[in-house]
Design a protein around this motif. Structure first.
Motif, PDB file in Angstrom:
ATOM      1  N   ARG A 151       0.837  -1.208   0.000  1.00  0.00           N
ATOM      2  CA  ARG A 151       0.000   0.000   0.000  1.00  0.00           C
ATOM      3  C   ARG A 151       0.866   1.249   0.000  1.00  0.00           C
ATOM      4  NH1 ARG A 151       0.037  -2.925   4.786  1.00  0.00           N
ATOM      5  NH2 ARG A 151       0.672  -1.794   6.663  1.00  0.00           N
ATOM      6  N   THR A 152       0.208   2.368  -0.318  1.00  0.00           N
ATOM      7  CA  THR A 152       0.886   3.657  -0.246  1.00  0.00           C
ATOM      8  C   THR A 152       0.996   4.087   1.219  1.00  0.00           C
ATOM      9  OG1 THR A 152      -1.132   4.999  -0.293  1.00  0.00           O
ATOM     10  CG2 THR A 152      -0.181   4.375  -2.434  1.00  0.00           C
TER      11      THR A 152
ATOM     12  N   TRP B 282       0.221   7.408   3.756  1.00  0.00           N
ATOM     13  CA  TRP B 282      -0.775   8.479   3.738  1.00  0.00           C
ATOM     14  C   TRP B 282      -0.256   9.573   2.814  1.00  0.00           C
ATOM     15  CZ3 TRP B 282      -5.471   7.906   5.584  1.00  0.00           C
ATOM     16  CH2 TRP B 282      -5.707   7.007   6.638  1.00  0.00           C
TER      17      TRP B 282
ATOM     18  N   TRP C 286      -5.032   6.754   1.462  1.00  0.00           N
ATOM     19  CA  TRP C 286      -4.077   5.730   1.027  1.00  0.00           C
ATOM     20  C   TRP C 286      -4.821   4.742   0.132  1.00  0.00           C
ATOM     21  CZ3 TRP C 286      -5.124   0.646   2.049  1.00  0.00           C
ATOM     22  CH2 TRP C 286      -5.971   0.358   3.112  1.00  0.00           C
TER      23      TRP C 286
END
Length: 136
Positions: A51-52, A54, A97
């Motif tokens: 995941r990215t 924030w 995100w």
């Protein structure tokens, strides 16, 4: 120049920076338009659980899911499941995100415009607790 063609394979896929991503993420550039246009577009593939961090975008962001199943979440909200064919728009300045599901990979095309040379304001990594929230 009035026409530019980027041939498949001309711009290599690269591993996304660990500073801004958790897990294995691959990024393939699609286009960075010359001024006065300001569009930046990438194909991004997240492996399961990736995941990215924030982040926000000064002019917003659009995601178009092309494969797999993923998650997207705004600050303070439960993640939402996203699937191929889904288009997601995140308004300017909204902290969010996105990434793969815990057991599935996900690929999306990420589109955002630059303002003053910046398209993304990166923040801290998403905690396992935030990532693991039950999707809405």
């Amino acid at each position: 120049m009035s026409l530019t063609i980027h041939r498949n394979g001309d711009r290599p896929t690269r591993s996304a920076p660990e500073k801004w991503f958790t897990g294995q993420v691959w990024m393939t550039p699609i286009i960075e338009t010359p001024a006065p246009a300001a569009l930046r577009t990438l194909s991004v593939t997240f492996t399961p659980g990736a995941r990215t961090a924030w982040h926000t975008h000064p002019l917003g962001q659009t995601l178009y899911v092309t494969a797999g199943q993923g998650l997207v979440a705004l600050e303070g909200e439960a993640p939402q499941v996203i699937r191929p064919g889904d288009t997601v728009y995140i308004a300017p300045g909204i902290r969010h995100w996105h990434g793969a599901g815990p057991d599935t990979s996900m690929t999306h095309i990420a589109m955002q415009e630059e303002r003053d040379g910046e398209s993304t304001d990166w923040e801290e990594h998403v905690s396992d607790a935030d990532y693991g929230r039950q999707p809405a």
